[in-house]
Scaffold this active site. Structure first.
Site, short mmCIF file in Angstrom:
data_model
loop_
_atom_site.label_atom_id
_atom_site.label_comp_id
_atom_site.label_asym_id
_atom_site.label_seq_id
_atom_site.Cartn_x
_atom_site.Cartn_y
_atom_site.Cartn_z
N LYS A 205 0.83 -1.21 0.00
CA LYS A 205 0.00 0.00 0.00
C LYS A 205 0.87 1.26 0.00
O LYS A 205 0.66 2.20 -0.78
CB LYS A 205 -0.91 -0.02 1.24
CG LYS A 205 -1.61 1.27 1.53
CD LYS A 205 -2.69 1.51 0.51
CE LYS A 205 -3.18 2.93 0.58
NZ LYS A 205 -4.42 3.14 -0.11
N CYS A 259 -4.19 10.58 1.06
CA CYS A 259 -3.43 9.35 0.81
C CYS A 259 -2.03 9.66 0.31
O CYS A 259 -1.05 9.48 1.02
CB CYS A 259 -4.17 8.52 -0.22
SG CYS A 259 -5.91 8.33 0.18
N1 SAJ Z 1 -2.26 14.46 -9.20
C1 SAJ Z 1 -1.41 15.23 -9.96
N2 SAJ Z 1 -1.02 14.76 -11.17
C2 SAJ Z 1 -1.42 13.55 -11.65
C3 SAJ Z 1 -2.29 12.76 -10.86
C4 SAJ Z 1 -2.69 13.24 -9.63
O1 SAJ Z 1 -1.00 16.34 -9.56
O2 SAJ Z 1 -1.04 13.21 -12.78
C5 SAJ Z 1 -2.70 14.96 -7.88
C6 SAJ Z 1 -4.21 15.06 -7.73
O3 SAJ Z 1 -4.70 16.27 -8.25
C7 SAJ Z 1 -4.37 14.96 -6.24
C8 SAJ Z 1 -3.26 13.97 -5.85
O4 SAJ Z 1 -2.34 13.98 -6.92
O5 SAJ Z 1 -4.12 16.20 -5.60
C9 SAJ Z 1 -3.73 12.57 -5.59
O6 SAJ Z 1 -4.72 12.18 -6.52
P1 SAJ Z 1 -4.81 10.73 -7.18
O7 SAJ Z 1 -5.97 10.71 -8.07
O8 SAJ Z 1 -3.51 10.36 -7.76
O9 SAJ Z 1 -4.97 9.74 -5.95
P2 SAJ Z 1 -5.93 9.69 -4.64
O10 SAJ Z 1 -5.18 10.28 -3.51
O11 SAJ Z 1 -7.27 10.21 -4.92
O12 SAJ Z 1 -6.02 8.10 -4.49
C10 SAJ Z 1 -4.82 7.36 -4.34
C11 SAJ Z 1 -4.85 6.17 -5.30
N3 SAJ Z 1 -3.54 5.54 -5.33
C12 SAJ Z 1 -2.91 5.29 -6.49
O13 SAJ Z 1 -3.36 5.58 -7.57
C13 SAJ Z 1 -1.58 4.58 -6.39
C14 SAJ Z 1 -5.91 5.18 -4.83
O14 SAJ Z 1 -5.85 3.99 -5.62
C15 SAJ Z 1 -5.70 4.83 -3.36
O15 SAJ Z 1 -6.70 3.94 -2.90
C16 SAJ Z 1 -5.80 6.11 -2.56
O16 SAJ Z 1 -4.73 6.96 -2.98
C17 SAJ Z 1 -5.67 5.81 -1.09
O17 SAJ Z 1 -6.70 5.81 -0.40
O18 SAJ Z 1 -4.57 5.50 -0.63
#
Ligand code: SAJ
Length: 426
Positions: A205, A259
Site C-alpha cells: 500500500k 493518501c
Molecule cells: N495528481 C497530480 N497529477 C497527476 C495525478 C494526480 O498532480 O497526474 C494529484 C491530484 O490532483 C491529487 C493527488 O495527486 O491532488 C492525488 O490524486 P490521485 O488521483 O492520484 O490519488 P488519490 O489520492 O485520490 O487516491 C490514491 C490512489 N492511489 C494510487 O493511484 C496509487 C488510490 O488507488 C488509493 O486507494 C488512494 O490513494 C488511497 O486511499 O490510498
C-alpha cells in the site's frame, strides 16, 4: 470460513462504502463511528460525505435491515477497521484512531473471530501495535483469532466500482488469517484476491502511493524546467508519452488528499536514512502551491497586493468534494498572505467553511470583480465554463490555469491573457 455478522469501524470515505457494500452482498453489518453526529445523521439516511452513488447504496442497505449504525462495536464474526491515519505537524504517523478503534474491539472479541485492519499504516503496525492491543482480551492473534491487514486501494470518485473490481491484497499474521480474510472479501470482490503476510501488505500500500507521488513530483519538476526553457510542458509530455515505456503524469498545483500526500511520510518516518528520494519528492509536491502563487504574481505584472483573485476549485482533485490536504486551499491561503484578496468557489461544496478564506456560493460571485481567474482544480463544471460567458461576468482579462483545463486559444481569442503551469512560450 463463513461470515454472517460483521462490524465495520470508522464510517468515512472507505468505511461507509465498505460497510454498505458488505450489507448489499447480504451480510449483517454494524457500521460503527465514534462521532455521534455522523451516527445520528446516517441513522436518518443523511450522509456526511459525497461519493457518487453512495447515498443510494447506504439508504438501501439501511432500509433492507442489513446495515445498522452504532457508536460502539458489537459481538460479530469479523471486524474491519477503517479509521483515518493522519500525521502530526512533524509528519509522524498519528495512530491514535487505529489504537482506539482496536481497543474498542477488545471487550467483544471472541475465539474464532477475524480482525482486519484497512487503514493505511506504517510498516509492522498490524504485528507491533494492533496484535498486542487485541491480545489484551486474553486471546492470541493467529492462534485464537485471525488477524490480517488489507489495504483499501480505491480511487475517490470511483470508490463503489473499484471496491468490487480492484485486485485485493490480504496479508495475514499467519496463512489461516489471510485465508479467512479472503473468505470475507470474496463476498463482494470480483478482482483477484492475493494472499501474503501482513507487513508485505502494508508495504504494498505504501509503495503504490509513494510511487505515484514520486512520479507526480517529476512531472512538477519537468513543468518548472519547461517554464524556464520556453516550452509547453503539456505538449512535451504528450510527445514523450508516445514512447512505449514512458508514462509521465500531469503537473498541477500540488498533491493533496488524505493518501498520496501523507503515506510516503510513513516510509520516511520508518527509515529516514533510506528514503532521501521519497522525502525530496514530497517536498517538491508540497512546494507546488508556492509555485502557483509566483505564477499568479507574474500574470498580474509582479503585483499581488490588493488584486482580487477568483480561486476556482478548492478540493484536492477534480470532481470530488474532499478538501483534505488540498493544494488548492493552500494556494488560496498563500495568495492572501501575499496581499491578494481571494474569492474562492468550490462547485462540489458551495457551503464549505475554511478559517481565513472567503468562500462564495456561486461562480458568478467569485468572478464578478476579479482581476484574475485562477483555475485550481479541473472540475468538470469549471472546465466547461465558456469564455464568452466568463467575459460577460467578469472584468478580469487574465486567466491562470494550473491544470491545463481551459483551451488557451479560445480564451485568447476573447481578449484574455492566458498563463498556464509549465508554459512560457515566447
Ligand atoms: N495528481 C497530480 N497529477 C497527476 C495525478 C494526480 O498532480 O497526474 C494529484 C491530484 O490532483 C491529487 C493527488 O495527486 O491532488 C492525488 O490524486 P490521485 O488521483 O492520484 O490519488 P488519490 O489520492 O485520490 O487516491 C490514491 C490512489 N492511489 C494510487 O493511484 C496509487 C488510490 O488507488 C488509493 O486507494 C488512494 O490513494 C488511497 O486511499 O490510498
Amino acid at each position: 470460513m463463513k461470515f454472517n455478522k460483521i462490524c465495520v469501524i470508522g464510517l468515512g470515505y472507505i468505511g461507509l462504502p465498505t460497510a454498505s457494500t458488505f450489507a448489499t452482498a447480504g451480510l449483517q453489518v454494524t457500521g460503527v463511528d465514534v462521532n455521534p453526529h455522523i451516527v445520528a445523521g446516517l441513522q436518518n439516511g443523511e450522509l456526511h460525505i459525497y461519493e457518487p452513488g453512495l447515498r443510494t447504496l447506504v439508504q438501501a442497505a439501511i432500509k433492507s435491515g442489513h446495515l445498522a449504525i452504532r457508536q460502539k462495536p458489537e459481538a460479530a464474526d469479523a471486524f474491519v477497521i477503517a479509521v483515518p491515519t493522519p500525521f502530526y505537524d512533524d509528519k509522524r504517523a498519528d495512530l491514535d484512531f487505529v489504537k482506539s478503534a482496536t481497543e474498542s474491539i477488545v471487550p467483544v472479541l471472541q475465539r474464532g473471530n477475524l480482525v482486519v485492519l484497512e487503514s493505511t499504516s506504517p510498516p509492522r503496525t498490524t504485528l507491533d501495535i494492533v496484535a498486542p492491543i487485541l491480545e489484551k482480551s486474553g486471546l492470541k492473534a493467529g492462534v485464537d483469532f485471525h488477524l490480517a491487514y488489507s489495504p483499501e486501494r480505491v480511487l475517490p470518485g470511483q470508490i463503489l466500482r473499484e471496491l468490487i473490481e480492484n485486485a485485493r491484497v490480504i496479508g495475514g499474521v499467519d496463512r489461516a488469517s489471510a485465508e479467512a480474510g479472503r473468505d470475507l472479501y470474496a463476498t463482494f470482490v470480483k478482482g483477484e484476491i492475493i494472499l501474503t503476510d501482513a507487513t508485505t501488505a502494508e508495504m504494498v500500500k505504501l509503495m503504490e502511493n509513494t510511487y505515484r507521488d514520486v512520479n507526480i513530483a517529476i512531472a512538477n519538476e519537468f513543468s518548472r524546467l519547461a517554464d524556464r526553457f520556453g516550452v509547453d510542458i503539456w505538449e512535451t509530455i504528450a510527445i514523450a508519452n508516445r514512447h512505449p515505456r514512458v508514462r509521465i503524469l500531469n503537473p498541477g498545483p500540488g498533491v493533496g488528499g488524505h493518501c498520496i500526500s501523507v503515506d510516503p511520510w510513513f516510509l520516511v518516518e520508518a527509515a529516514p536514512d533510506l528514503t532521501p528520494l521519497i522525502a525530496t519528492a514530497r517536498r517538491v509536491n508540497d512546494g507546488q502551491p508556492h509555485y502557483v502563487v509566483e505564477l499568479v504574481r507574474r500574470a498580474l505584472g509582479g503585483q499581488l497586493e490588493g488584486k482580487t483573485i477568483a480561486a476556482l476549485g478548492l478540493s484536492y482533485k477534480p470532481d470530488v468534494d474532499d478538501l483534505r490536504e488540498s493544494p488548492a486551499v493552500e494556494a488560496a491561503h498563500l495568495l492572501q498572505k501575499a496581499g491578494a484578496v481571494v474569492k474562492a468557489y468550490e462547485p462540489y461544496k458551495t457551503d464549505a467553511r475554511i478559517d481565513g478564506l472567503n468562500i462564495v456560493p456561486t461562480l458568478a460571485e467569485a468572478i464578478a470583480d476579479a482581476d484574475a481567474l485562477l483555475l485550481l482544480v479541473g472540475h468538470t463544471p469549471l472546465r466547461e465554463l465558456q469564455p464568452e460567458v466568463a467575459a460577460q461576468l467578469t472584468p478580469a482579462r487574465v486567466i491562470v490555469d494550473t491544470v491545463n483545463g481551459w483551451p488557451a486559444e479560445t480564451w485568447q481569442g476573447l481578449g484574455f491573457r492566458v498563463f498556464k503551469i509549465g508554459v512560457r512560450k515566447s
